[in-house]
Design a protein around this motif. Sequence first.
Motif, short mmCIF file in Angstrom:
data_model
loop_
_atom_site.label_atom_id
_atom_site.label_comp_id
_atom_site.label_asym_id
_atom_site.label_seq_id
_atom_site.Cartn_x
_atom_site.Cartn_y
_atom_site.Cartn_z
N ILE A 4 0.45 -1.89 1.64
CA ILE A 4 -0.94 -2.27 1.32
C ILE A 4 -1.88 -1.74 2.40
CG2 ILE A 4 -2.55 -4.21 1.08
CD1 ILE A 4 -0.21 -5.80 -0.12
N GLU A 5 -1.53 -1.91 3.66
CA GLU A 5 -2.36 -1.40 4.75
C GLU A 5 -2.51 0.11 4.65
OE1 GLU A 5 -1.41 -4.59 8.30
OE2 GLU A 5 0.01 -2.98 7.93
N LEU A 6 -1.41 0.79 4.39
CA LEU A 6 -1.44 2.24 4.28
C LEU A 6 -2.28 2.67 3.08
CD1 LEU A 6 -0.44 4.94 5.35
CD2 LEU A 6 1.62 4.64 3.97
N ALA A 7 -2.12 2.01 1.96
CA ALA A 7 -2.87 2.36 0.75
C ALA A 7 -4.38 2.29 0.96
CB ALA A 7 -2.45 1.47 -0.42
N ARG A 8 -4.82 1.39 1.82
CA ARG A 8 -6.25 1.25 2.11
C ARG A 8 -6.78 2.41 2.94
NH1 ARG A 8 -5.33 -4.90 3.25
NH2 ARG A 8 -5.87 -5.76 1.21
N ALA A 12 -4.41 8.78 -1.57
CA ALA A 12 -3.43 8.53 -2.64
C ALA A 12 -2.14 8.02 -2.01
CB ALA A 12 -3.15 9.79 -3.43
N MET A 13 -1.38 7.31 -2.81
CA MET A 13 -0.06 6.82 -2.41
C MET A 13 0.99 7.42 -3.34
SD MET A 13 0.05 4.69 0.19
CE MET A 13 1.58 3.77 -0.02
N ARG A 32 -1.76 0.05 -6.34
CA ARG A 32 -2.83 0.35 -7.30
C ARG A 32 -4.00 -0.62 -7.16
NH1 ARG A 32 0.78 2.05 -11.78
NH2 ARG A 32 0.56 4.29 -11.59
N ASN A 33 -3.72 -1.83 -6.75
CA ASN A 33 -4.78 -2.83 -6.60
C ASN A 33 -5.72 -2.48 -5.45
OD1 ASN A 33 -3.97 -4.38 -8.77
ND2 ASN A 33 -2.64 -5.67 -7.54
N VAL A 34 -5.28 -1.70 -4.48
CA VAL A 34 -6.14 -1.34 -3.35
C VAL A 34 -6.47 0.15 -3.31
CG1 VAL A 34 -5.45 -3.28 -1.91
CG2 VAL A 34 -4.21 -1.12 -1.73
N ASN A 35 -5.79 0.96 -4.11
CA ASN A 35 -6.01 2.40 -4.12
C ASN A 35 -5.71 2.91 -5.52
OD1 ASN A 35 -5.83 5.21 -3.85
ND2 ASN A 35 -5.06 5.07 -1.78
N CYS A 36 -6.74 3.37 -6.22
CA CYS A 36 -6.56 3.70 -7.64
C CYS A 36 -5.64 4.91 -7.88
CB CYS A 36 -7.90 3.92 -8.31
SG CYS A 36 -8.83 5.30 -7.65
#
Length: 89
Positions: A4-8, A12-13, A32-36
């Motif tokens: 989650i921290e990385l996705a912010r 892209a992930m 997906r909830n923090v990075n579309c």
Amino acid sequence: KTAIELAREVDAMVIIGGRQSANTAQLTEVCRNVNCKVIQVEASSELTEEWFRGLRRVGVSAGASTPDEVIAEVVEWITRIEPATAPAA
């Protein structure tokens, strides 16, 4: 860092893991909830450079049962992309 921290912090992930894996599915959904932009793959052979065009930073995470060698192959594939095409983190 957690996924989650990385996705912010990235554009892209890439989530690596089996499509039938509940753990991987949950990880994909959380990101997906923090990075579309989230790309879920089972192996590096599924990746395409087109997905990474215009991205500056890409994070990678994997389901708990994903073999280390599969993770390493995906990371290696991403880091080989030409910076002019799609810089990878």
